[in-house]
Write an enzyme that holds these catalytic residues in place. Structure first.
Site, PDB file in Angstrom:
ATOM      1  N   ALA A 293       0.853  -1.186   0.000  1.00 24.66           N
ATOM      2  CA  ALA A 293       0.000   0.000   0.000  1.00 24.66           C
ATOM      3  C   ALA A 293       0.884   1.229   0.000  1.00 24.66           C
ATOM      4  O   ALA A 293       1.962   1.237   0.611  1.00 24.66           O
ATOM      5  CB  ALA A 293      -0.914   0.017   1.224  1.00 24.66           C
TER       6      ALA A 293
ATOM      7  N   HIS B  71       5.948  16.238   4.855  1.00 22.25           N
ATOM      8  CA  HIS B  71       6.392  15.171   5.754  1.00 22.25           C
ATOM      9  C   HIS B  71       7.625  15.641   6.531  1.00 22.25           C
ATOM     10  O   HIS B  71       8.225  16.668   6.215  1.00 22.25           O
ATOM     11  CB  HIS B  71       6.751  13.900   4.978  1.00 22.25           C
ATOM     12  N   HIS B  72       8.014  14.840   7.500  1.00 23.78           N
ATOM     13  CA  HIS B  72       9.188  15.101   8.320  1.00 23.78           C
ATOM     14  C   HIS B  72      10.459  15.157   7.459  1.00 23.78           C
ATOM     15  O   HIS B  72      10.512  14.599   6.351  1.00 23.78           O
ATOM     16  CB  HIS B  72       9.331  14.013   9.394  1.00 23.78           C
TER      17      HIS B  72
ATOM     18  N   LYS C 235      12.276  11.895   5.807  1.00 22.26           N
ATOM     19  CA  LYS C 235      11.650  11.043   4.790  1.00 22.26           C
ATOM     20  C   LYS C 235      12.492  11.051   3.520  1.00 22.26           C
ATOM     21  O   LYS C 235      12.901  12.117   3.041  1.00 22.26           O
ATOM     22  CB  LYS C 235      10.226  11.529   4.479  1.00 22.26           C
TER      23      LYS C 235
ATOM     24  N   THR D  65       1.930   8.268  -1.156  1.00 22.60           N
ATOM     25  CA  THR D  65       0.519   8.618  -0.969  1.00 22.60           C
ATOM     26  C   THR D  65       0.108   9.742  -1.908  1.00 22.60           C
ATOM     27  O   THR D  65      -0.963   9.699  -2.527  1.00 22.60           O
ATOM     28  CB  THR D  65       0.267   9.042   0.498  1.00 22.60           C
TER      29      THR D  65
END
Length: 260
Positions: A110, A145-146, A149, A156
């Site tokens: 996923a 994001h952080h 990453k 996503t």
């Protein structure tokens, strides 16, 4: 259930904690950098051998895009249900499906294991379908994001873009990062920000000269991702064991949430 975790960083530790709270047993952890990992190696072959000797019934993989494809190809022949949460390898999905079929390995992947995000996908699809009838609206995707990453854009964000394009025929090309010059009408921009400790925010914009419609999903922590991965592993192992699911097949959150 006995689970092996490959990738024992922040996500791996959270997966271990949640899995154990649900009554599962973590029989092996592997990571070349984690001091408390059982196997301190990033060599897929060595990790596979350790998994084989660990009595694991399933594998959860959360590593990084540089090694994930090799991990998948090395772990599938073990014949154990394999759940992969690492993104950045989807261009190789056809060959992975072929290997899963030939090796009778079972794979669950996923772009995002959060139930909320997967519901967000469906909301975005419906919105894109409605708005595509009105050519005064343009669209774009933004994610944050952080700052640790590795991949950018996030898996996503790319999945959101793909689902939008499936409902908006006028958008045929995903463009990452900044445009060099004026964007073409067929281009869907996916922009990224990396800052601090942000777990993950994804926003879809539908913009016209009259107004803007924004849809946003904001994760509060990694817990939703970790819990989704654990549930996916439980679902895959149980389904293979009972015969409801087939060895050699590839599954996604659509299958799990659809109750297949």
């Amino acid at each position: 259930m006995r689970i092996a975790i490959v990738g024992f960083g922040k996500m791996g530790h959270m997966i271990k904690s949640l899995a154990e709270k649900r009554g599962n047993h973590i029989v092996l952890t592997a990571d070349p950098y984690a001091e408390d990992a059982d196997v301190k190696s990033g060599d897929a072959s060595k990790v596979a051998e350790a998994i084989k000797n660990s009595s694991a019934e399933g594998i959860i993989e959360f590593t990084n895009p540089d090694v994930v494809l090799n991990n998948i190809k090395t772990f599938l022949p073990l014949g154990l249900p394999l759940v992969v949460g690492t993104t950045g390898w989807m261009t190789h999905l056809p060959e992975v499906k072929e290997q899963a079929s030939s090796s009778k390995g079972s794979l669950f992947y996923a772009a995002n294991f959060s139930v909320g995000v997967n519901l967000f996908y469906k909301i975005v699809e419906e919105a894109a379908s409605l708005i595509s009838a009105y050519d005064e609206y343009d669209s774009a995707v933004w994610e944050a994001h952080h700052n640790t990453k590795v991949d950018s854009p996030s898996g996503t964000a790319l999945e959101i873009a793909r689902r939008m394009m499936a409902k908006m025929p006028e958008k045929t090309e995903i463009v990452s990062g900044n445009f060099q010059g004026k964007p073409a009408k067929n281009q869907l921009q996916v922009a990224s920000t990396r800052v601090g400790s942000v777990p993950g925010t994804h926003t879809v914009f539908f913009d016209s000269s009259a107004d803007t419609i924004e849809l946003t999903h904001t994760a509060r922590s990694r817990e939703g991702l970790a819990m989704g991965a654990v549930r996916a592993c439980e679902w895959l192992c149980s389904g293979i064991s009972s015969g409801k699911l087939s060895k050699g097949s590839v599954y996604t959150m659509e299958d799990l949430l659809g109750g297949k």
